[in-house]
Write a protein that holds these residues in place. Structure first.
Motif, PDB file in Angstrom:
ATOM      1  N   CYS A 101       0.854  -1.178   0.000  1.00  0.00           N
ATOM      2  CA  CYS A 101       0.000   0.000   0.000  1.00  0.00           C
ATOM      3  C   CYS A 101       0.895   1.234   0.000  1.00  0.00           C
ATOM      4  CB  CYS A 101      -0.901  -0.024   1.237  1.00  0.00           C
ATOM      5  SG  CYS A 101      -1.861   1.479   1.474  1.00  0.00           S
ATOM      6  N   CYS A 104       0.202   3.296   3.594  1.00  0.00           N
ATOM      7  CA  CYS A 104       0.605   2.810   4.920  1.00  0.00           C
ATOM      8  C   CYS A 104       1.702   1.760   4.863  1.00  0.00           C
ATOM      9  CB  CYS A 104      -0.602   2.280   5.694  1.00  0.00           C
ATOM     10  SG  CYS A 104      -1.217   0.712   5.052  1.00  0.00           S
ATOM     11  N   CYS A 137      -4.180  -0.545   0.291  1.00  0.00           N
ATOM     12  CA  CYS A 137      -4.762  -1.679   1.013  1.00  0.00           C
ATOM     13  C   CYS A 137      -6.252  -1.404   1.159  1.00  0.00           C
ATOM     14  CB  CYS A 137      -4.083  -1.860   2.370  1.00  0.00           C
ATOM     15  SG  CYS A 137      -4.508  -0.593   3.558  1.00  0.00           S
ATOM     16  N   CYS A 140      -7.068   1.659   3.555  1.00  0.00           N
ATOM     17  CA  CYS A 140      -6.770   2.991   3.009  1.00  0.00           C
ATOM     18  C   CYS A 140      -7.699   3.319   1.844  1.00  0.00           C
ATOM     19  CB  CYS A 140      -5.314   3.079   2.571  1.00  0.00           C
ATOM     20  SG  CYS A 140      -4.155   3.039   3.959  1.00  0.00           S
TER      21      CYS A 140
HETATM   22 ZN   LIG Z   1      -2.900   1.111   3.512  1.00  0.00          ZN
END
Ligand SMILES: [Zn+2]
Length: 196
Positions: A101, A104, A137, A140
Motif C-alpha cells: 500500500c 501505509c 490496502c 486505506c
Molecule cells: Zn494502507
C-alpha cells in the motif's frame, strides 16, 4: 488469472455487442455468433461463453435485463470500459508498487488485501493508465472512498459546534466535541481544522 484466449474471447463478445447496441439480446443469439466466429477465425472452440458474458455484465459493460438477456448501451458502457484498469494494468501497478500500500506500507507479507486505485478519481475524469494507478490496502482504499462524505460530515459538525458555542447549548456542544474527537483519534480529514 486471465490468459490470452480469455482476452481474445472477451474482445469477440465486445465486437458482437458493439455491432448490436441498445437491443435486448438473449444468450443463444450471442453464443451462436461468438462460437461460430471464434471457430472461423482461430479454428478453436470458444469455451464457456456464458461465463464470459456474465463477466462482461459484472464489469459493467453490459446491462442485465433479465435472466439470460443482456443489453449493450454505448453511452454507459463506453465510459466504464475506458476508465477501468485491465488485468494486465492492475498487475503492472501492483508490481511497480512492490505489492505494498503506497499510503501505509502494508502489503502481502502482512496479509492485507490490496486494491488498484485511480489517483485522480474516475468521477473527475481520471483515466485508466498505469501512471494514474496506485496500490492501496483495503483500509486505506475505504478511507479514501469515504473521504468526501467524512469531509462534509466534519465541516457540518464544526459549524454545529460553533453555533452551539454561541448559543451556549452544552448538550449539542458535547455531542459535537465527542464526534470531532473521534475524527482526531482516527486521524481522518486532518486538513480540516477544528478550532476549539
Ligand atoms: Zn494502507
Amino acid at each position: 488469472m486471465k490468459n490470452n484466449n480469455d482476452l481474445v474471447q472477451k474482445d469477440l463478445l465486445i465486437e458482437f455487442f458493439k455491432k448490436n447496441p441498445n437491443r435486448d439480446i438473449k444468450h443463444p443469439e450471442v453464443v451462436d455468433w461468438v462460437v461460430s466466429t471464434y471457430k472461423e477465425r482461430t479454428g478453436k472452440v470458444f469455451r464457456d461463453p456464458d461465463r464470459a458474458i456474465r463477466q462482461l455484465a459484472q464489469s459493467g459493460f453490459l446491462i442485465k435485463i433479465a435472466k439470460g438477456v443482456y443489453k449493450y448501451d454505448p453511452s454507459k458502457a463506453y465510459k466504464r470500459e475506458l476508465e477501468d484498469f485491465t488485468a494486465a494494468q492492475k498487475e503492472e501497478i501492483l508490481k511497480r508498487d512492490q505489492y505494498k500500500c503506497v499510503q501505509c506500507g502494508m502489503g502481502k507479507r502482512e496479509g492485507v488485501e490490496l486494491h488498484t486505485d485511480h489517483i485522480i478519481p474516475k468521477d473527475f475524469g481520471g483515466e485508466a493508465t498505469v501512471e494514474n494507478g496506485q496500490t492501496l490496502c483495503s483500509r486505506c482504499n475505504f478511507l479514501k472512498k469515504n473521504l468526501k462524505q467524512t469531509e462534509s460530515g466534519k465541516k457540518m459538525l464544526i459549524r454545529m459546534y460553533q453555533a452551539a458555542k454561541k448559543q451556549k447549548n452544552k448538550e449539542i456542544l458535547d455531542f459535537c466535541t465527542d464526534l470531532l474527537r473521534i475524527y482526531e483519534k482516527y486521524k481522518v480529514n486532518g486538513h480540516i481544522v477544528w478550532k476549539k
